[in-house]
Design a protein around this motif. Structure first.
Motif, PDB file in Angstrom:
ATOM      1  N   GLN A 138       0.860  -1.182   0.000  1.00  0.00           N
ATOM      2  CA  GLN A 138       0.000   0.000   0.000  1.00  0.00           C
ATOM      3  C   GLN A 138       0.895   1.231   0.000  1.00  0.00           C
ATOM      4  OE1 GLN A 138      -3.012   0.134   3.081  1.00  0.00           O
ATOM      5  NE2 GLN A 138      -4.376   1.135   1.624  1.00  0.00           N
ATOM      6  N   VAL A 139       0.561   2.203  -0.840  1.00  0.00           N
ATOM      7  CA  VAL A 139       1.394   3.392  -0.990  1.00  0.00           C
ATOM      8  C   VAL A 139       1.173   4.311   0.214  1.00  0.00           C
ATOM      9  CG1 VAL A 139       1.967   5.374  -2.438  1.00  0.00           C
ATOM     10  CG2 VAL A 139       1.236   3.216  -3.502  1.00  0.00           C
ATOM     11  N   PRO A 140       2.242   4.627   0.967  1.00  0.00           N
ATOM     12  CA  PRO A 140       2.078   5.509   2.124  1.00  0.00           C
ATOM     13  C   PRO A 140       1.873   6.959   1.691  1.00  0.00           C
ATOM     14  CG  PRO A 140       4.386   4.950   1.822  1.00  0.00           C
ATOM     15  CD  PRO A 140       3.622   4.139   0.815  1.00  0.00           C
ATOM     16  N   ASP A 141       1.394   7.790   2.608  1.00  0.00           N
ATOM     17  CA  ASP A 141       1.068   9.183   2.299  1.00  0.00           C
ATOM     18  C   ASP A 141       2.235   9.923   1.669  1.00  0.00           C
ATOM     19  OD1 ASP A 141      -1.380   8.659   3.390  1.00  0.00           O
ATOM     20  OD2 ASP A 141      -1.027   9.721   5.270  1.00  0.00           O
ATOM     21  N   GLU A 142       3.447   9.767   2.234  1.00  0.00           N
ATOM     22  CA  GLU A 142       4.589  10.561   1.771  1.00  0.00           C
ATOM     23  C   GLU A 142       5.056  10.177   0.374  1.00  0.00           C
ATOM     24  OE1 GLU A 142       6.220   7.090   4.221  1.00  0.00           O
ATOM     25  OE2 GLU A 142       4.553   8.515   4.334  1.00  0.00           O
ATOM     26  N   ALA A 143       4.654   9.008  -0.121  1.00  0.00           N
ATOM     27  CA  ALA A 143       5.089   8.566  -1.448  1.00  0.00           C
ATOM     28  C   ALA A 143       4.038   8.818  -2.525  1.00  0.00           C
ATOM     29  CB  ALA A 143       5.442   7.084  -1.413  1.00  0.00           C
ATOM     30  N   ARG A 144       2.845   9.258  -2.158  1.00  0.00           N
ATOM     31  CA  ARG A 144       1.775   9.399  -3.145  1.00  0.00           C
ATOM     32  C   ARG A 144       2.100  10.455  -4.195  1.00  0.00           C
ATOM     33  NH1 ARG A 144      -3.413   9.400   0.978  1.00  0.00           N
ATOM     34  NH2 ARG A 144      -3.228   7.211   1.634  1.00  0.00           N
ATOM     35  N   GLY A 145       2.567  11.633  -3.748  1.00  0.00           N
ATOM     36  CA  GLY A 145       2.843  12.711  -4.693  1.00  0.00           C
ATOM     37  C   GLY A 145       3.854  12.333  -5.754  1.00  0.00           C
ATOM     38  N   PRO A 146       5.055  11.875  -5.364  1.00  0.00           N
ATOM     39  CA  PRO A 146       6.058  11.502  -6.372  1.00  0.00           C
ATOM     40  C   PRO A 146       5.590  10.410  -7.337  1.00  0.00           C
ATOM     41  CG  PRO A 146       7.068  11.698  -4.205  1.00  0.00           C
ATOM     42  CD  PRO A 146       5.590  11.795  -3.991  1.00  0.00           C
ATOM     43  N   LEU A 147       4.715   9.512  -6.868  1.00  0.00           N
ATOM     44  CA  LEU A 147       4.247   8.418  -7.726  1.00  0.00           C
ATOM     45  C   LEU A 147       2.988   8.771  -8.510  1.00  0.00           C
ATOM     46  CD1 LEU A 147       4.686   5.253  -5.448  1.00  0.00           C
ATOM     47  CD2 LEU A 147       5.936   5.789  -7.537  1.00  0.00           C
ATOM     48  N   GLY A 148       2.330   9.869  -8.141  1.00  0.00           N
ATOM     49  CA  GLY A 148       1.030  10.160  -8.741  1.00  0.00           C
ATOM     50  C   GLY A 148      -0.041   9.223  -8.245  1.00  0.00           C
ATOM     51  N   ALA A 149       0.111   8.766  -7.007  1.00  0.00           N
ATOM     52  CA  ALA A 149      -0.830   7.814  -6.425  1.00  0.00           C
ATOM     53  C   ALA A 149      -1.878   8.556  -5.606  1.00  0.00           C
ATOM     54  CB  ALA A 149      -0.089   6.806  -5.555  1.00  0.00           C
ATOM     55  N   GLY A 150      -3.008   7.908  -5.420  1.00  0.00           N
ATOM     56  CA  GLY A 150      -4.078   8.459  -4.608  1.00  0.00           C
ATOM     57  C   GLY A 150      -4.336   7.608  -3.389  1.00  0.00           C
ATOM     58  N   GLU A 151      -5.302   8.024  -2.592  1.00  0.00           N
ATOM     59  CA  GLU A 151      -5.656   7.285  -1.391  1.00  0.00           C
ATOM     60  C   GLU A 151      -6.176   5.893  -1.760  1.00  0.00           C
ATOM     61  OE1 GLU A 151      -8.487   7.734   2.594  1.00  0.00           O
ATOM     62  OE2 GLU A 151      -8.452   9.298   1.050  1.00  0.00           O
ATOM     63  N   GLY A 152      -5.663   4.883  -1.060  1.00  0.00           N
ATOM     64  CA  GLY A 152      -6.095   3.510  -1.312  1.00  0.00           C
ATOM     65  C   GLY A 152      -5.368   2.808  -2.433  1.00  0.00           C
ATOM     66  N   ASP A 153      -4.364   3.469  -3.046  1.00  0.00           N
ATOM     67  CA  ASP A 153      -3.613   2.840  -4.129  1.00  0.00           C
ATOM     68  C   ASP A 153      -2.578   1.859  -3.584  1.00  0.00           C
ATOM     69  OD1 ASP A 153      -5.043   4.445  -5.800  1.00  0.00           O
ATOM     70  OD2 ASP A 153      -3.330   5.530  -6.626  1.00  0.00           O
ATOM     71  N   TYR A 154      -2.278   0.851  -4.392  1.00  0.00           N
ATOM     72  CA  TYR A 154      -1.217  -0.099  -4.094  1.00  0.00           C
ATOM     73  C   TYR A 154      -0.152  -0.016  -5.187  1.00  0.00           C
ATOM     74  CZ  TYR A 154      -4.360  -2.301  -0.710  1.00  0.00           C
ATOM     75  OH  TYR A 154      -5.185  -2.541   0.362  1.00  0.00           O
ATOM     76  N   ALA A 155       1.081  -0.359  -4.817  1.00  0.00           N
ATOM     77  CA  ALA A 155       2.176  -0.437  -5.782  1.00  0.00           C
ATOM     78  C   ALA A 155       2.503  -1.898  -6.045  1.00  0.00           C
ATOM     79  CB  ALA A 155       3.411   0.281  -5.252  1.00  0.00           C
ATOM     80  N   LEU A 156       2.611  -2.263  -7.329  1.00  0.00           N
ATOM     81  CA  LEU A 156       3.069  -3.595  -7.721  1.00  0.00           C
ATOM     82  C   LEU A 156       4.582  -3.529  -7.885  1.00  0.00           C
ATOM     83  CD1 LEU A 156       2.398  -6.513  -8.584  1.00  0.00           C
ATOM     84  CD2 LEU A 156       2.233  -5.659 -10.932  1.00  0.00           C
ATOM     85  N   VAL A 157       5.297  -4.341  -7.104  1.00  0.00           N
ATOM     86  CA  VAL A 157       6.754  -4.254  -7.017  1.00  0.00           C
ATOM     87  C   VAL A 157       7.372  -5.543  -7.541  1.00  0.00           C
ATOM     88  CG1 VAL A 157       8.713  -3.855  -5.461  1.00  0.00           C
ATOM     89  CG2 VAL A 157       6.498  -2.794  -4.974  1.00  0.00           C
ATOM     90  N   VAL A 158       8.451  -5.408  -8.301  1.00  0.00           N
ATOM     91  CA  VAL A 158       9.233  -6.564  -8.725  1.00  0.00           C
ATOM     92  C   VAL A 158      10.576  -6.504  -8.016  1.00  0.00           C
ATOM     93  CG1 VAL A 158      10.094  -5.320 -10.771  1.00  0.00           C
ATOM     94  CG2 VAL A 158      10.253  -7.808 -10.680  1.00  0.00           C
ATOM     95  N   ARG A 159      10.935  -7.599  -7.351  1.00  0.00           N
ATOM     96  CA  ARG A 159      12.195  -7.624  -6.614  1.00  0.00           C
ATOM     97  C   ARG A 159      13.355  -7.874  -7.569  1.00  0.00           C
ATOM     98  NH1 ARG A 159      11.579 -10.700  -1.594  1.00  0.00           N
ATOM     99  NH2 ARG A 159      11.298  -8.665  -0.637  1.00  0.00           N
ATOM    100  N   LYS A 160      14.454  -7.169  -7.317  1.00  0.00           N
ATOM    101  CA  LYS A 160      15.668  -7.320  -8.107  1.00  0.00           C
ATOM    102  C   LYS A 160      16.825  -7.669  -7.181  1.00  0.00           C
ATOM    103  CE  LYS A 160      16.122  -5.851 -11.948  1.00  0.00           C
ATOM    104  NZ  LYS A 160      16.144  -6.485 -13.286  1.00  0.00           N
ATOM    105  N   LYS A 161      17.812  -8.336  -7.738  1.00  0.00           N
ATOM    106  CA  LYS A 161      18.991  -8.677  -6.948  1.00  0.00           C
ATOM    107  C   LYS A 161      19.797  -7.431  -6.607  1.00  0.00           C
ATOM    108  CE  LYS A 161      23.192 -11.484  -6.988  1.00  0.00           C
ATOM    109  NZ  LYS A 161      24.061 -12.386  -7.783  1.00  0.00           N
ATOM    110  N   ASP A 162      19.923  -6.513  -7.575  1.00  0.00           N
ATOM    111  CA  ASP A 162      20.704  -5.297  -7.390  1.00  0.00           C
ATOM    112  C   ASP A 162      19.944  -4.121  -7.989  1.00  0.00           C
ATOM    113  OD1 ASP A 162      23.213  -6.541  -6.343  1.00  0.00           O
ATOM    114  OD2 ASP A 162      23.237  -7.457  -8.341  1.00  0.00           O
TER     115      ASP A 162
END
Length: 328
Positions: A245-269
């Protein structure tokens, strides 16, 4: 299909303190190879332990290796062998008296639930998740009795994850399915606030590994918004995905809104620029990966604090944000 983060795989949850050093080293190598996508080599490491563990008194090594092998087989798509691996491991752990092996018995029950679910045996999966939850509760009490707080937290966390799996699996069985929607992939929403948060499940719909625009989070409808233009996202087999779930402080830089989730892909580096996540001991942190004048990739937090590239990949695990999931 379930796409598990490495922290929720059965082999990562096992207690290994009673293993001979050479066995632990081989299985550590198996986990590392699996995370790198080198599945045949990871399989060989686990099989080497099993072959070396035929002598009396080495049953625990064999059982632990079987759970590692089951994780490899699951990621290779060898679901029936994965189930057989777990069925062999579980009774071995049951016969062991130590606190560590009571914990490992719970892990094996969890692994059996995963194997049955992926094979489409939902009722068997639910039965094993219930058994595993009871065993993890017993293990939690054992760890609490010796003030092993980290293990208490692990047992509590995995119980909550299995409760989420069971609730979602039960709900999914009651919903009608539409063959035209494509194949579903379940991705866990990992709590952003440490062990106090609650798990959820994102159900992504794919068509030949291409992500469709519609998704659900615990049964609620969401829309998938790729961060790079309007192109569709391909889910790569063997690669680890999770959601936050996208926290408040990260919404602006991501263009996310309330209740948004981020889909993340893990990388080794950290190997490129872009929005991402660092997984620290205190939980995941959102920010942006940027390349400096010397060509190093640094992580920039929302407050502009910089984490240098030499620390990334050693002290912290790396994830890149592929898409936002927005409620419809």
């Amino acid at each position: 299909m379930i796409n598990l983060p490495s922290t929720l795989t059965p082999s990562a949850l096992l207690r290994r303190e009673e293993l001979p050093p050479f066995v632990d080293e081989l299985l550590r190598g198996s986990r590392s190879l699996r995370r790198e996508g080198r599945l045949p080599e990871a399989e060989r490491c686990a099989l080497d332990v099993i072959e070396a563990s035929q002598e009396p008194g080495t049953n625990v090594s064999q059982a632990v290796a079987l759970i590692h092998l089951a994780d490899v087989h699951r990621e290779m798509g060898k679901l029936r062998p994965a189930l057989v691996d777990c069925q062999k491991a579980y009774p071995i752990f049951q016969r062991q008296p130590s606190r560590d092996q009571r914990h490992n018995e719970a892990v094996a029950a969890y692994a059996l639930g995963l194997a049955h679910q992926l094979l489409g045996s939902e009722m068997d999966a639910l039965r094993w998740y219930q058994e595993a939850a009871q065993l993890f509760e017993r293990a939690r009490e054992d760890w609490a009795a010796v003030n092993a707080l980290a293990q208490v937290e692990t047992c509590t966390r995995i119980r909550r994850w299995m409760e989420t799996l069971s609730e979602y699996l039960t709900a999914a069985r009651t919903r009608s399915t539409d063959a035209n929607l494509g194949t579903g992939v379940w991705v866990p929403v990992v709590p952003s606030d440490g062990d106090g948060g609650e798990f959820a499940i994102v159900e992504l719909r794919i068509d030949q590994y291409r992500l469709e625009r519609e998704a659900t989070v615990n049964g609620e409808s969401f829309r998938v918004h790729p961060l790079r233009g309007t192109r569709r996202i391909s889910l790569v087999p063997g690669v680890e995905y999770y959601a936050l779930q996208v926290p408040d402080e990260a919404r602006g830089p991501l263009g996310a809104g309330e209740g948004d989730y981020a889909l993340v892909v893990r990388k080794k580096d950290a190997d490129r620029e872009g929005p991402g996540v660092l997984e620290t001991l205190s939980g995941p942190e959102f920010g942006h990966f940027e390349r400096d004048d010397e060509g190093n990739i640094n992580f920039i937090r929302p407050d502009a604090q910089v984490i240098g590239g030499k620390d990334i990949g050693e002290d912290f695990q790396v994830g890149y944000i592929n898409a936002l999931l927005k409620p419809t």
